[in-house]
Design a protein around this motif. Structure first.
Motif, PDB file in Angstrom:
ATOM      1  N   LEU A  73       0.895  -1.249   0.023  1.00 18.39           N
ATOM      2  CA  LEU A  73       0.009  -0.020  -0.133  1.00 18.39           C
ATOM      3  C   LEU A  73       0.848   1.286   0.024  1.00 18.39           C
ATOM      4  O   LEU A  73       1.735   1.284   0.857  1.00 18.39           O
ATOM      5  N   HIS A  74       0.813   1.971  -0.920  1.00 13.62           N
ATOM      6  CA  HIS A  74       1.500   3.266  -1.078  1.00 13.62           C
ATOM      7  C   HIS A  74       0.417   4.648  -0.914  1.00 13.62           C
ATOM      8  O   HIS A  74      -0.748   4.382  -1.244  1.00 13.62           O
ATOM      9  N   ILE A  75       0.957   5.601  -0.705  1.00 13.81           N
ATOM     10  CA  ILE A  75       0.280   7.038  -0.818  1.00 13.81           C
ATOM     11  C   ILE A  75       1.017   7.788  -1.811  1.00 13.81           C
ATOM     12  O   ILE A  75       2.090   7.762  -1.964  1.00 13.81           O
ATOM     13  N   GLU A  76       0.183   7.963  -2.991  1.00 19.16           N
ATOM     14  CA  GLU A  76       0.679   8.805  -3.945  1.00 19.16           C
ATOM     15  C   GLU A  76       0.177  10.202  -3.949  1.00 19.16           C
ATOM     16  O   GLU A  76      -0.913  10.493  -4.001  1.00 19.16           O
ATOM     17  N   ASN A  77       0.928  11.267  -3.685  1.00 16.02           N
ATOM     18  CA  ASN A  77       0.612  12.559  -3.519  1.00 16.02           C
ATOM     19  C   ASN A  77       0.971  13.271  -4.802  1.00 16.02           C
ATOM     20  O   ASN A  77       1.963  13.774  -5.081  1.00 16.02           O
ATOM     21  N   THR A  78      -0.137  13.525  -5.675  1.00 13.77           N
ATOM     22  CA  THR A  78      -0.123  14.068  -6.968  1.00 13.77           C
ATOM     23  C   THR A  78      -0.121  15.665  -6.817  1.00 13.77           C
ATOM     24  O   THR A  78      -0.037  16.422  -7.881  1.00 13.77           O
ATOM     25  N   THR A  79      -0.576  16.363  -5.564  1.00 13.11           N
ATOM     26  CA  THR A  79      -0.808  17.559  -5.282  1.00 13.11           C
ATOM     27  C   THR A  79       0.464  18.487  -4.940  1.00 13.11           C
ATOM     28  O   THR A  79       1.430  17.790  -5.077  1.00 13.11           O
ATOM     29  N   SER A  80       0.235  19.769  -5.047  1.00 13.69           N
ATOM     30  CA  SER A  80       1.380  20.384  -4.682  1.00 13.69           C
ATOM     31  C   SER A  80       1.436  20.592  -3.056  1.00 13.69           C
ATOM     32  O   SER A  80       2.337  21.422  -2.719  1.00 13.69           O
ATOM     33  N   TYR A  81       0.713  20.152  -2.144  1.00  9.64           N
ATOM     34  CA  TYR A  81       0.518  20.034  -0.889  1.00  9.64           C
ATOM     35  C   TYR A  81       1.730  19.178  -0.500  1.00  9.64           C
ATOM     36  O   TYR A  81       1.936  18.173  -0.967  1.00  9.64           O
ATOM     37  N   GLN A  82       2.298  19.553   0.807  1.00  5.69           N
ATOM     38  CA  GLN A  82       3.332  18.602   1.575  1.00  5.69           C
ATOM     39  C   GLN A  82       2.326  17.844   2.664  1.00  5.69           C
ATOM     40  O   GLN A  82       1.335  18.578   3.245  1.00  5.69           O
ATOM     41  N   LEU A  83       2.284  16.475   2.537  1.00  2.00           N
ATOM     42  CA  LEU A  83       1.259  15.916   3.541  1.00  2.00           C
ATOM     43  C   LEU A  83       2.115  15.525   4.880  1.00  2.00           C
ATOM     44  O   LEU A  83       3.245  15.014   4.694  1.00  2.00           O
ATOM     45  N   LEU A  84       1.362  15.655   6.061  1.00  5.35           N
ATOM     46  CA  LEU A  84       1.770  15.001   7.073  1.00  5.35           C
ATOM     47  C   LEU A  84       0.736  13.994   7.403  1.00  5.35           C
ATOM     48  O   LEU A  84      -0.329  14.145   7.629  1.00  5.35           O
ATOM     49  N   LEU A  85       1.194  12.587   7.394  1.00  9.32           N
ATOM     50  CA  LEU A  85       0.453  11.559   7.256  1.00  9.32           C
ATOM     51  C   LEU A  85       0.519  10.619   8.359  1.00  9.32           C
ATOM     52  O   LEU A  85       1.777  10.302   8.641  1.00  9.32           O
ATOM     53  N   THR A  86      -0.443  10.052   9.015  1.00  5.28           N
ATOM     54  CA  THR A  86      -0.324   8.796   9.874  1.00  5.28           C
ATOM     55  C   THR A  86      -1.235   7.949   9.567  1.00  5.28           C
ATOM     56  O   THR A  86      -2.423   8.031   9.155  1.00  5.28           O
ATOM     57  N   LEU A  87      -0.851   6.446   9.680  1.00  3.38           N
ATOM     58  CA  LEU A  87      -1.701   5.392   9.234  1.00  3.38           C
ATOM     59  C   LEU A  87      -1.640   4.578  10.814  1.00  3.38           C
ATOM     60  O   LEU A  87      -0.787   4.190  11.257  1.00  3.38           O
ATOM     61  N   ASN A  88      -2.928   4.128  10.992  1.00  8.03           N
ATOM     62  CA  ASN A  88      -3.032   3.317  12.004  1.00  8.03           C
ATOM     63  C   ASN A  88      -4.072   2.207  11.669  1.00  8.03           C
ATOM     64  O   ASN A  88      -4.788   2.422  10.930  1.00  8.03           O
ATOM     65  N   THR A  89      -3.713   0.895  12.173  1.00  2.36           N
ATOM     66  CA  THR A  89      -4.658  -0.209  12.068  1.00  2.36           C
ATOM     67  C   THR A  89      -5.390  -0.514  13.127  1.00  2.36           C
ATOM     68  O   THR A  89      -5.013  -0.499  14.191  1.00  2.36           O
ATOM     69  N   GLU A  90      -6.648  -1.283  12.651  1.00  7.76           N
ATOM     70  CA  GLU A  90      -7.467  -1.683  13.866  1.00  7.76           C
ATOM     71  C   GLU A  90      -7.963  -3.162  13.888  1.00  7.76           C
ATOM     72  O   GLU A  90      -8.550  -3.387  12.441  1.00  7.76           O
ATOM     73  N   LYS A  91      -7.724  -3.936  14.664  1.00 13.18           N
ATOM     74  CA  LYS A  91      -8.154  -5.250  14.420  1.00 13.18           C
ATOM     75  C   LYS A  91      -8.393  -5.740  16.026  1.00 13.18           C
ATOM     76  O   LYS A  91      -7.577  -5.640  16.972  1.00 13.18           O
ATOM     77  N   GLY A  92      -9.844  -6.251  15.991  1.00 10.57           N
ATOM     78  CA  GLY A  92     -10.333  -6.580  17.500  1.00 10.57           C
ATOM     79  C   GLY A  92     -10.447  -5.441  18.457  1.00 10.57           C
ATOM     80  O   GLY A  92      -9.966  -5.619  19.762  1.00 10.57           O
ATOM     81  N   HIS A  93     -10.701  -4.305  17.951  1.00 16.98           N
ATOM     82  CA  HIS A  93     -10.681  -2.941  18.927  1.00 16.98           C
ATOM     83  C   HIS A  93      -9.276  -2.846  19.355  1.00 16.98           C
ATOM     84  O   HIS A  93      -9.424  -1.806  20.418  1.00 16.98           O
ATOM     85  N   LYS A  94      -8.470  -3.107  18.942  1.00 17.08           N
ATOM     86  CA  LYS A  94      -7.028  -2.791  19.133  1.00 17.08           C
ATOM     87  C   LYS A  94      -6.364  -2.024  17.932  1.00 17.08           C
ATOM     88  O   LYS A  94      -6.553  -2.289  16.875  1.00 17.08           O
ATOM     89  N   PHE A  95      -5.367  -0.866  18.331  1.00 18.39           N
ATOM     90  CA  PHE A  95      -5.115  -0.009  17.256  1.00 18.39           C
ATOM     91  C   PHE A  95      -3.506  -0.180  17.384  1.00 18.39           C
ATOM     92  O   PHE A  95      -2.856  -0.574  18.487  1.00 18.39           O
ATOM     93  N   LYS A  96      -2.790   0.141  16.199  1.00 20.33           N
ATOM     94  CA  LYS A  96      -1.456  -0.066  15.944  1.00 20.33           C
ATOM     95  C   LYS A  96      -0.975   0.825  15.314  1.00 20.33           C
ATOM     96  O   LYS A  96      -1.488   1.066  13.990  1.00 20.33           O
ATOM     97  N   GLY A  97       0.175   1.682  15.454  1.00 19.14           N
ATOM     98  CA  GLY A  97       0.676   2.695  14.914  1.00 19.14           C
ATOM     99  C   GLY A  97       1.615   2.162  13.693  1.00 19.14           C
ATOM    100  O   GLY A  97       2.396   1.451  13.977  1.00 19.14           O
ATOM    101  N   GLU A  98       1.291   2.384  12.281  1.00 17.68           N
ATOM    102  CA  GLU A  98       2.099   1.868  11.415  1.00 17.68           C
ATOM    103  C   GLU A  98       2.996   2.753  10.495  1.00 17.68           C
ATOM    104  O   GLU A  98       4.006   2.256  10.284  1.00 17.68           O
ATOM    105  N   PHE A  99       2.370   3.987  10.668  1.00 19.47           N
ATOM    106  CA  PHE A  99       3.347   5.035   9.766  1.00 19.47           C
ATOM    107  C   PHE A  99       3.113   6.199  10.205  1.00 19.47           C
ATOM    108  O   PHE A  99       1.994   6.500  10.482  1.00 19.47           O
ATOM    109  N   ASN A 100       3.940   7.185  10.285  1.00 21.63           N
ATOM    110  CA  ASN A 100       3.808   8.486  10.176  1.00 21.63           C
ATOM    111  C   ASN A 100       5.050   9.352   9.607  1.00 21.63           C
ATOM    112  O   ASN A 100       6.379   8.782  10.009  1.00 21.63           O
TER     113      ASN A 100
END
Length: 313
Positions: A92-119
């Motif tokens: 899974l990739h993020i493709e940013n075709t805009t002129s904005y700089q992005l500050l992104l976080t990705l968290n996953t949720e499984k069984g009501h438990k969360f895990k930080g995957e990317f920032n």
């Protein structure tokens, strides 16, 4: 465990090697060898083969300050692409075709438990790999939560932060792949900053008074029709054997009818050898078809017994 999906490893006690296609648990992985067999093995019983890159991650270009007239305000995509070496693994990739700089976080949720995957920061007009998973375990994927802030040093209007959450299903990957903006391979693209289309009342009114659509033209088939499922569907990894056979036979029948409509003399259907199920079903149809003169194995030097040429009356 320090191994990742897609990494190339060698067995310690056997003359065997392959790509990691599943993470079973904290101590066990699954490795698919060159013959396509997936073998569960303890992570301690394999070693990484250096010089083999697990993922071809796209590099992010240097930040470029764009002028106001060139400013691109939308076009943030989630791109899901298959690993070039281990086809059952996707990234899974993020493709940013805009002129904005992005500050992104990705968290996953499984069984009501969360895990930080990317920032991290994703520069304008660039792509970053975020997460890897096995398509064969799609039903076990977690729910994904994306949170995105958009920044620019220019004088553009502020945009609200984006939030996107999704638990992916097989239907999300049932369509055809599209050309990626930055990856050198096709991918399933999901736009994260799209908006619901606004309905134009006038266009809606006009649509009720459109003339009847012209009859669809039957496209003339090629001289060879490839019935391998990977040629017909991009989502074949999610299909059962019966679904695959139904799709192949439907395509076969449409091509057969098209050949008859256009009065072609013969067509070669490439069905593969395999276990012979598709070949037998095709033979049942053409052996009783009123418009079929005869049929026989085609180009054995190329296909062996994996293709049949059908001659029409």
């Amino acid at each position: 465990m320090k191994y990742k999906l897609g990494e190339f490893v060698r067995f310690v006690e056997e003359r065997r090697e392959g790509y990691i296609t599943r993470i079973i648990n904290d101590t066990t992985i699954a490795v698919t060898d060159g013959d396509g067999f997936e073998i569960p093995v303890l992570a301690s019983q394999v070693t990484r083969v250096h010089g083999q890159d697990p993922v071809d991650e796209p590099g992010a270009p240097d930040h470029v300050q764009v002028s106001q007239s060139e400013f691109i305000a939308s076009g943030i995509f989630l791109a899901v692409a298959a690993d070039k070496k281990a086809g059952s693994v996707v990234h899974l990739h993020i493709e940013n075709t805009t002129s904005y700089q992005l500050l992104l976080t990705l968290n996953t949720e499984k069984g009501h438990k969360f895990k930080g995957e990317f920032n991290g920061i994703i520069k304008p007009e660039s792509a970053v790999a975020l997460y890897s998973a096995s398509l064969s375990e799609l039903d076990q994927w977690p729910k994904f939560h994306f949170q995105i802030l958009l920044f620019t040093g220019g004088g553009t209007e502020l945009k609200k932060p984006l939030e996107f959450s999704e638990k992916f299903r097989a239907k999300d990957f049932s369509g055809a792949k599209s050309k990626s903006h930055y990856l050198d391979q096709p991918a399933w693209l999901i736009q994260l900053d799209s908006h619901e289309p606004v309905i134009d009342p006038q266009k809606l009114k006009e649509s009720f008074f459109k003339p009847a659509a012209e009859k669809l033209q039957v496209e003339k088939p090629g001289k060879e029709i490839d019935l391998h499922i990977e040629k017909l569907r991009d989502d074949h990894q999610f299909l059962s054997s019966s679904e695959i056979l139904d799709i192949q036979l439907t395509h076969f029948r449409k091509s057969l009818d098209a050949a008859i409509v256009h009065k072609v003399s013969s067509v070669v259907f490439i069905h593969g050898s395999g276990n012979g199920t598709l070949r037998n079903e095709i033979y049942k149809i053409i052996s009783k078809h009123a418009q079929v003169k005869t049929f026989m194995d085609a180009h054995k030097e190329r296909f062996g017994y994996g293709a049949t040429e059908v001659y029409f009356k």
